[in-house]
Motif scaffolding. Structure first.
Motif, short mmCIF file in Angstrom:
data_model
loop_
_atom_site.label_atom_id
_atom_site.label_comp_id
_atom_site.label_asym_id
_atom_site.label_seq_id
_atom_site.Cartn_x
_atom_site.Cartn_y
_atom_site.Cartn_z
N ALA A 1 2.53 6.52 -7.06
CA ALA A 1 1.35 5.70 -7.32
C ALA A 1 1.44 4.37 -6.57
O ALA A 1 0.44 3.89 -6.00
CB ALA A 1 1.19 5.46 -8.82
N TYR A 2 2.64 3.77 -6.54
CA TYR A 2 2.84 2.52 -5.80
C TYR A 2 2.64 2.75 -4.31
O TYR A 2 1.94 1.98 -3.63
CB TYR A 2 4.24 1.98 -6.08
CG TYR A 2 4.70 0.94 -5.08
CD1 TYR A 2 4.31 -0.40 -5.21
CD2 TYR A 2 5.51 1.29 -4.01
CE1 TYR A 2 4.72 -1.35 -4.30
CE2 TYR A 2 5.92 0.34 -3.09
CZ TYR A 2 5.54 -0.99 -3.25
OH TYR A 2 5.94 -1.93 -2.32
N ALA A 3 3.25 3.81 -3.77
CA ALA A 3 3.14 4.08 -2.34
C ALA A 3 1.68 4.33 -1.94
O ALA A 3 1.22 3.86 -0.90
CB ALA A 3 4.01 5.28 -1.96
N LYS A 4 0.95 5.06 -2.79
CA LYS A 4 -0.47 5.32 -2.48
C LYS A 4 -1.29 4.04 -2.55
O LYS A 4 -2.17 3.81 -1.71
CB LYS A 4 -1.03 6.36 -3.46
CG LYS A 4 -0.55 7.77 -3.18
CD LYS A 4 -1.20 8.77 -4.13
CE LYS A 4 -0.82 10.21 -3.76
NZ LYS A 4 -1.43 11.20 -4.69
N ALA A 5 -1.01 3.19 -3.55
CA ALA A 5 -1.75 1.92 -3.66
C ALA A 5 -1.47 1.03 -2.46
O ALA A 5 -2.37 0.37 -1.92
CB ALA A 5 -1.38 1.22 -4.97
N LEU A 6 -0.20 0.99 -2.03
CA LEU A 6 0.17 0.19 -0.87
C LEU A 6 -0.47 0.75 0.39
O LEU A 6 -0.98 -0.01 1.24
CB LEU A 6 1.69 0.17 -0.74
CG LEU A 6 2.29 -0.68 0.38
CD1 LEU A 6 1.86 -2.13 0.25
CD2 LEU A 6 3.81 -0.56 0.39
N HIS A 7 -0.47 2.07 0.53
CA HIS A 7 -1.08 2.73 1.67
C HIS A 7 -2.58 2.41 1.75
O HIS A 7 -3.11 2.08 2.82
CB HIS A 7 -0.86 4.24 1.55
CG HIS A 7 -1.34 5.05 2.70
ND1 HIS A 7 -2.55 5.74 2.67
CD2 HIS A 7 -0.81 5.30 3.92
CE1 HIS A 7 -2.72 6.37 3.80
NE2 HIS A 7 -1.68 6.13 4.59
N THR A 8 -3.26 2.48 0.60
CA THR A 8 -4.68 2.14 0.56
C THR A 8 -4.90 0.69 0.98
O THR A 8 -5.81 0.38 1.76
CB THR A 8 -5.23 2.34 -0.86
OG1 THR A 8 -5.20 3.73 -1.19
CG2 THR A 8 -6.66 1.83 -0.99
#
Length: 478
Positions: free
Chosen positions: A167-174
């Motif tokens: 979830a953190y990696a996806k939020a950072l990617h976004t």
């Protein structure tokens, strides 16, 4: 014994500059090996690095987006190690005083929300790439990536599961894509994560020995690697063995991690300030200029959509998975009331997203633009189309047959919502199906569905199903 998982991520985001961080060589992906490496990149004698202003501005933009402190001055350092793809024998990075310090990334896992704290984000150059596959017992070196600008984003060890890490990696990617500092292309190596994983007894505040899983370039691999590593470490500890600090690689084929080398600490790299680069000063005026040019951030758009249209946190999160998707929804729902806005959201998250995935298209390449989707939703909202009819119209729109109104007119697709007409149709159905009427009144609920089906059949599916249900219930109760 119960165990607690502790995870921190180090993420390398390639900055979206056209040239490298200390030279004018291009950063475009896919060039022939060693065709995009100039004298600075390959460390020819006498060359000097010149800092890329665009890389600095992108680092500042990221720092502002995560609520961090922008350090001025920040210091470039030499990180010393030997590897064939590192021509200088050191990597220019930042150590004691990075350009970005602290900040946080908000994540949501299920119904739970939390903020993952950031330790720092610092500028550095990428190394080259070693090539092993095509050299029959030897290795080739491609220095095209040498000097490519990176922002290394380091989190605190705040994550407690593989799900939280993803979830953190996806939020950072976004976020990095949203603010335009990185294209986020994981297949090309523009966004890749290293996961520091350890376990400790539940309730303990002492960190366990960590192992770092290197170069994870997909969210699926990130989750699989962490899940395997956690179980491996717990197994080792429960069998009485100690965990050795190490760098490991994840093998997607076997689903296992394997040790690459013992893990180095910072002192092993003999960091010292780079004598060729002055301390980096960023003025208040420069920071404010970057702030003024930033778009509204994902969290602000989510709150806007929730407040205006009553969307759930989950739905608002789906619609802000990318800036382009959020802009599409905002355009489709412009001027809409809450009911129509929710319908737009449902069609974007449902039928439209399914078609985009099926045809491997991004939202920007959608065959139905935002205004045409809104046209379809308006015909649903005003009762012209039933849900089933709307799906048929959507399919025709996707096939390029025109907008909703044109397709409705051409195919004669208009829902019958006139109460007088529907009353007569229902009366005819009840007269023609006396046995089913008797069955329903005797307590057989399935008979009601059969009567609804007869009414819909009589109108070739054009009757408003909600009105048919209401009229039938009223007449059967009489």
């Amino acid at each position: 014994m119960k165990w607690e998982v502790v995870i921190g991520l180090e993420t390398h985001a390639q900055l979206s500059t056209l040239s490298k961080i200390f030279s004018g060589a291009p950063t475009a992906f896919g060039a022939e090996p060693n065709t995009q490496a100039c004298g600075v990149d390959i460390a020819l004698p006498g060359v000097l690095p010149v800092l890329n202003r665009g890389a600095v501005e992108r680092a500042v933009r990221f720092g502002l987006a995560v609520g961090a402190k922008i350090n001025s001055p920040s210091i470039f350092a030499r990180k010393n190690y030997f590897y064939p793809d590192l021509p200088k024998g050191y990597q220019i990075s930042q150590y004691e005083k990075p350009i970005v310090e602290c900040g946080g990334i908000a994540i949501q896992v299920g119904d739970a929300e939390k903020t993952v704290r950031l330790t720092r984000a610092h500028l550095e150059e990428d190394a080259g790439k070693s090539l092993h596959e095509d050299f029959h017992g030897r290795s080739g070196i491609d220095l095209n990536r040498a000097g490519t600008p990176l922002l290394e984003i380091v989190s605190e060890p705040d994550m407690r599961s593989a799900e939280e890490a993803v979830a953190y990696a996806k939020a950072l990617h976004t976020l990095v894509r949203w603010i335009g500092v990185c294209d986020g292309n994981m297949q090309e190596g523009s966004f890749r994560c290293d996961a520091n994983v350890s376990v400790r007894p539940a309730g303990s505040d002492k960190l366990g020995t960590r192992r770092e899983i290197k170069n994870l370039n997909s969210f699926r691999f990130l989750q699989q690697a962490i899940e395997y590593e956690v179980q491996w470490q717990i197994g080792e500890l429960e069998d009485g063995r100690a965990i050795e600090q190490a760098t490991v690689l994840f093998d997607p084929d076997s689903g296992e991690t394997r040790m690459m080398r013992s893990k180095e600490d910072a002192h092993d790299y003999r960091y010292f300030p780079d004598p060729d680069l002055l301390p980096l000063e960023v003025t208040v005026q420069q920071i404010e200029a970057v702030r003024a040019a930033m778009p509204p951030l994902p969290e602000a758009r989510r709150e806007q959509f929730r407040a205006r249209f009553g969307l759930t946190p989950y739905d608002a999160g789906l619609l802000t998975a990318s800036r382009e998707l959020a802009d599409y929804f905002a355009a489709a729902a412009e001027g809409a009331d809450a009911k129509t806005g929710k319908l737009c959201a449902n069609w974007i998250s449902g039928a439209l997203s399914a078609r985009l995935n099926e045809d491997n298209l991004e939202i920007a390449a959608s065959r139905i633009d935002a205004s045409r989707l809104r046209g379809l939703v308006d015909r649903i909202a005003d009762g012209t189309l039933s849900g089933k009819m709307a799906k048929d119209v959507f399919d025709a729109m996707w096939a390029g047959e025109g907008d909703a109104d044109a397709i409705i007119a051409a195919k004669g697709l208009k829902q019958i919502s006139d109460s007088g007409t529907l009353e007569k149709i229902v009366d005819d159905v009840l007269t023609a199906n006396a046995q089913q009427v008797a069955d329903y009144r005797a307590g057989k609920e399935k008979a009601f569905n059969s009567l609804v089906g007869q009414a819909m059949k009589a109108t070739r599916g054009k009757a408003n199903p909600q009105q048919v249900n209401e009229i039938l219930k009223r007449k059967l109760a009489g």
